[in-house]
Design a protein around this motif. Structure first.
Motif, PDB file in Angstrom:
ATOM      1  N   PHE A   1     -27.866 -18.985 106.847  1.00 21.79           N
ATOM      2  CA  PHE A   1     -26.986 -19.995 106.265  1.00 21.79           C
ATOM      3  C   PHE A   1     -27.805 -21.158 105.711  1.00 21.79           C
TER       4      PHE A   1
ATOM      5  N   ARG B   1     -14.798 -15.810 102.752  1.00 21.58           N
ATOM      6  CA  ARG B   1     -15.174 -16.002 104.163  1.00 21.58           C
ATOM      7  C   ARG B   1     -16.351 -16.963 104.285  1.00 21.58           C
ATOM      8  N   ARG B   2     -17.280 -16.872 103.344  1.00 25.71           N
ATOM      9  CA  ARG B   2     -18.410 -17.804 103.370  1.00 25.71           C
ATOM     10  C   ARG B   2     -17.930 -19.227 103.099  1.00 25.71           C
TER      11      ARG B   2
ATOM     12  N   GLN C   1      -8.824 -12.978 112.731  1.00 24.39           N
ATOM     13  CA  GLN C   1      -9.113 -14.399 112.605  1.00 24.39           C
ATOM     14  C   GLN C   1      -8.029 -15.198 113.308  1.00 24.39           C
TER      15      GLN C   1
ATOM     16  N   GLU D   1     -22.077 -25.341 117.976  1.00 24.64           N
ATOM     17  CA  GLU D   1     -20.841 -24.744 118.468  1.00 24.64           C
ATOM     18  C   GLU D   1     -20.493 -25.268 119.862  1.00 24.64           C
TER      19      GLU D   1
ATOM     20  N   GLU E   1     -15.770 -24.944 107.919  1.00 16.72           N
ATOM     21  CA  GLU E   1     -15.867 -25.142 109.367  1.00 16.72           C
ATOM     22  C   GLU E   1     -17.120 -25.937 109.726  1.00 16.72           C
ATOM     23  N   LYS E   2     -18.253 -25.574 109.139  1.00 10.72           N
ATOM     24  CA  LYS E   2     -19.527 -26.224 109.457  1.00 10.72           C
ATOM     25  C   LYS E   2     -19.518 -27.700 109.092  1.00 10.72           C
TER      26      LYS E   2
ATOM     27  N   TYR F   1     -16.467 -20.554 106.222  1.00  5.01           N
ATOM     28  CA  TYR F   1     -17.556 -20.889 107.142  1.00  5.01           C
ATOM     29  C   TYR F   1     -18.136 -22.263 106.790  1.00  5.01           C
TER      30      TYR F   1
ATOM     31  N   LYS G   1     -16.666 -11.675 117.099  1.00  2.64           N
ATOM     32  CA  LYS G   1     -17.949 -11.135 116.617  1.00  2.64           C
ATOM     33  C   LYS G   1     -18.040  -9.655 116.887  1.00  2.64           C
TER      34      LYS G   1
ATOM     35  N   TYR H   1     -11.678 -19.225 113.743  1.00  5.18           N
ATOM     36  CA  TYR H   1     -12.465 -18.470 114.717  1.00  5.18           C
ATOM     37  C   TYR H   1     -12.337 -16.992 114.411  1.00  5.18           C
ATOM     38  N   ARG H   2     -13.467 -16.311 114.382  1.00  2.00           N
ATOM     39  CA  ARG H   2     -13.475 -14.873 114.120  1.00  2.00           C
ATOM     40  C   ARG H   2     -14.221 -14.189 115.249  1.00  2.00           C
TER      41      ARG H   2
END
Length: 166
Positions: free
Chosen positions: A70, A6-7, A150, A87, A13-14, A10, A166, A163-164
């Motif tokens: 992060f 998952r990291r 997700q 975002e 995505e970033k 992330y 929150k 997209y997850r």
């Protein structure tokens, strides 16, 4: 290494990368990336160090343990603000791209021999989309007993967004 995959997603995505481009960027085999993402293999120390060397702004504690921020050496408030701003910018860029594509389709339709009722329906759909983009979008859920974990959007250029809730 709990939730390491998952990291990784992330990070993808970033930095707007997919698994293949990420593997190429840090200098590992694409198959290694696939094995780690599927859970078949755990990341090696060498793998983690390659990520850290390529992306020195990422906190090693966050990368390895999933704890802390992060970005390393940053004020939590400024990191949160910068993440929120990123975002919002990403969402705005996505909306602008969508509207540009819709305008291109409308232009192609208006240049073709298409009946007026269909053009009116397209204009109506576009205005509905614009209105709904300003509201929270709710999608019908087929199985109301399950929670969404997700949502993935795959693009033709090989990239994707995750997209997850929150």
């Amino acid at each position: 290494m709990k939730d390491f995959d998952r990291r990784l997603l992330y990070i993808f995505e970033k930095f707007q990368l997919n698994a293949s481009s990420f593997a190429d960027k840090i200098g590992v085999q694409r198959s290694s990336m696939s094995h780690i993402l599927s859970g078949r293999n755990k990341p090696s120390l060498d793998f983690i160090l390659k990520i850290y060397e390529t992306f020195p702004e990422i906190s090693l504690t966050w990368l390895t343990l999933g704890e802390g921020q992060f970005y390393k050496n940053s004020n939590p408030d400024s990191t949160l603000n910068s993440v929120i701003i990123e975002e919002v910018i990403d969402i705005k860029k996505g909306d602008e791209k969508l509207f540009q594509e819709m305008d291109l389709v409308n232009e192609q339709i208006s240049n073709s021999e298409i009946s007026q009722p269909i053009e009116a329906e397209i204009d109506h759909s576009k205005s509905n989309l614009i209105e709904s983009s300003e509201e929270k979008i709710s999608l019908p859920i087929l199985n109301s007993d399950s929670d969404i974990e997700q949502i993935l959007f795959f693009y033709k250029d090989g990239t994707f967004k995750s997209y997850r809730p929150k």
